[in-house]
Scaffold this motif. Structure first.
Motif, PDB file in Angstrom:
ATOM      1  N   LEU A  20       0.832  -1.207   0.000  1.00 38.16           N
ATOM      2  CA  LEU A  20       0.000   0.000   0.000  1.00 38.16           C
ATOM      3  C   LEU A  20       0.864   1.254   0.000  1.00 38.16           C
ATOM      4  O   LEU A  20       0.594   2.211  -0.740  1.00 38.16           O
ATOM      5  CB  LEU A  20      -0.932  -0.002   1.205  1.00 38.16           C
ATOM      6  CG  LEU A  20      -1.979  -1.114   1.306  1.00 38.16           C
ATOM      7  CD1 LEU A  20      -2.934  -0.828   2.466  1.00 38.16           C
ATOM      8  CD2 LEU A  20      -2.754  -1.281   0.014  1.00 38.16           C
ATOM      9  N   ALA A  21       1.894   1.264   0.841  1.00 37.64           N
ATOM     10  CA  ALA A  21       2.765   2.439   0.918  1.00 37.64           C
ATOM     11  C   ALA A  21       3.461   2.695  -0.410  1.00 37.64           C
ATOM     12  O   ALA A  21       3.548   3.842  -0.874  1.00 37.64           O
ATOM     13  CB  ALA A  21       3.784   2.253   2.033  1.00 37.64           C
ATOM     14  N   ALA A  22       3.946   1.632  -1.050  1.00 39.70           N
ATOM     15  CA  ALA A  22       4.662   1.797  -2.313  1.00 39.70           C
ATOM     16  C   ALA A  22       3.742   2.302  -3.416  1.00 39.70           C
ATOM     17  O   ALA A  22       4.154   3.092  -4.275  1.00 39.70           O
ATOM     18  CB  ALA A  22       5.292   0.466  -2.720  1.00 39.70           C
ATOM     19  N   ALA A  23       2.486   1.863  -3.393  1.00 41.21           N
ATOM     20  CA  ALA A  23       1.541   2.305  -4.415  1.00 41.21           C
ATOM     21  C   ALA A  23       1.277   3.801  -4.346  1.00 41.21           C
ATOM     22  O   ALA A  23       0.928   4.425  -5.358  1.00 41.21           O
ATOM     23  CB  ALA A  23       0.233   1.528  -4.270  1.00 41.21           C
ATOM     24  N   LEU A  24       1.444   4.385  -3.171  1.00 41.15           N
ATOM     25  CA  LEU A  24       1.138   5.796  -2.971  1.00 41.15           C
ATOM     26  C   LEU A  24       2.383   6.659  -2.790  1.00 41.15           C
ATOM     27  O   LEU A  24       2.270   7.882  -2.662  1.00 41.15           O
ATOM     28  CB  LEU A  24       0.246   5.952  -1.735  1.00 41.15           C
ATOM     29  CG  LEU A  24      -1.165   5.371  -1.879  1.00 41.15           C
ATOM     30  CD1 LEU A  24      -1.806   5.192  -0.505  1.00 41.15           C
ATOM     31  CD2 LEU A  24      -2.016   6.267  -2.756  1.00 41.15           C
TER      32      LEU A  24
END
Length: 410
Positions: free
Chosen positions: A126-130
């Motif tokens: 999730l963090a990498a996607a954002l």
């Protein structure tokens, strides 16, 4: 991080509640975000439901992640920054744990190595996607995950404080791996400060992660004991902000009032605006306050069953996206509150938890002494008993007077 105080809201979708992820409608989300932005707010806190996003230990649904990114982009178009709570976890009395942690697959969500690595991969994803979105504020590990670790949860995954600290450290590192340099944090409900046998501790909250998060709910015994307009009730959020500073190693550590709301029937609907104004005004008198994020954006639809009664009316906006009196109060004070910079609180109340954290809870010696000092016109903060004679620490925080609860009640 910005020096101005941030004002935001915990985003509760007006259609389908958090089940909206199952029938994701970006047009509906955009309409919700329009109604939030119209209040002059600058950020939202977003809640993906863990079982919907990671239904199998080795499956993180790409489409769900894409929808989260689409929501964040829609927020950016409206000038709203986004913090994402990963492990949901627990919301509004309902638990959302994936099937691969329950019943026939039951294993401890804090200590089982495979579960923890799956959680880390989920948060990292999730963090990498954002990570490249300018309006992405960072990750919160999850919403009040400490409630799974002890009573009164009916089926807790019991752990030690050492195990809780190891789990938080591992998952904060996963967030950092996904989105380096963002201010990632974790969030506990107030048992971390008040409950003697809660394994998630004040030290964890005040020392791990980029900010300290506090969640202020006066249905915890505060309003029952002190009444709707009691000093302790209207200053409960400010009390938690200042209580957290006793354990912080950094004298200027930012504190995020990440959840606060006006729960009926203790705060009746006709008094919600007054309670909101008092709570926000008092919290703004706390130095090092990062921001205030109200719970929540929109009411829960009466078409949805089995919520506790208070949950249906906590929104600043109705289920039809109409602002309520508390919303208009927030909108009015947002602009003036952003640049308010209060002076240091020079009187510190000594916190000694040698016999348990319950001294800090409603009815406890520290809690009641703080309320008494506040009622007498002081602007108290707190200091651990072990630091009460540390002149350098006191000076760094601007403290010039130290008092014990006994001295306050004499």
């Amino acid at each position: 991080m910005s020096s101005a105080v941030r004002f935001g809201v915990n985003y509760t979708p007006s259609e389908g509640w958090f089940h909206h992820w199952l029938d994701f409608d970006l047009d509906s989300v955009r309409a919700d975000l329009d109604s939030i932005a119209a209040l002059g707010l600058d950020h939202i806190r977003v809640f993906p439901l863990w079982p919907y996003f990671q239904p199998n230990r080795t499956l993180i649904r790409p489409r769900a992640v894409e929808q989260l990114v689409a929501l964040a982009d829609a927020a950016a178009e409206r000038g709203l920054d986004v913090n994402v709570d990963g492990l949901q976890g627990h919301l509004s009395s309902f638990d959302f744990l994936p099937a691969w942690t329950q019943t026939w697959h039951r294993r401890n969500i804090f200590t089982d190595p495979e579960v923890v690595e799956a959680e880390a991969e989920y948060l990292r994803t999730l963090a990498a996607a954002l990570a490249d979105r300018p309006n992405f504020l960072g990750m919160t590990i999850g919403n009040e995950v400490n409630q799974f670790a002890a009573g009164p949860h009916p089926d807790p995954d019991r752990i030690t404080p050492e195990q809780a600290g190891a789990w938080l450290t591992r998952l904060l590192a996963a967030c950092e791996e996904g989105a380096p340099g963002k201010p990632h944090l974790h969030a506990s409900y107030d048992a971390a400060w008040y409950q003697d046998d809660q394994p998630f501790t004040p030290e964890h909250s005040a020392r791990l992660g980029a900010l300290t998060a506090v969640h202020s709910w006066v249905f915890n015994g505060t309003a029952q004991r002190h009444g709707r307009r009691g000093v302790a009730t209207e200053h409960h959020a400010a009390y938690l902000v200042e209580l957290s500073k006793a354990w912080a190693d950094d004298p200027g550590r930012p504190v995020w009032l990440q959840e606060v709301g006006a729960p009926a029937p203790l705060i009746e609907a006709e008094h919600a605006a007054a309670f909101t104004e008092a709570t926000v005004t008092n919290a703004l008198d706390c130095p090092d306050l990062w921001g205030i994020t109200w719970w929540c954006s929109h009411d829960v639809s009466r078409d949805l069953a089995d919520f506790p009664e208070l949950e249906y009316g906590l929104g600043l906006l109705t289920n039809n996206r109409r602002p309520k009196p508390a919303a208009r109060t927030i909108a009015r004070i947002t602009g003036e509150g952003r640049t308010r910079r209060p002076s240091a609180r020079t009187t510190a109340l000594v916190v000694d938890t040698a016999h348990g954290r319950s001294v800090c809870a409603p009815g406890g010696a520290v809690f009641e002494a703080f309320a008494r000092l506040t009622a007498d016109g002081a602007r108290p903060t707190t200091v651990l008993a072990s630091r009460a004679d540390d002149k350098d620490h006191l000076a760094a925080r601007g403290i010039t007077e130290v008092v014990t609860p006994d001295q306050v009640t004499e």
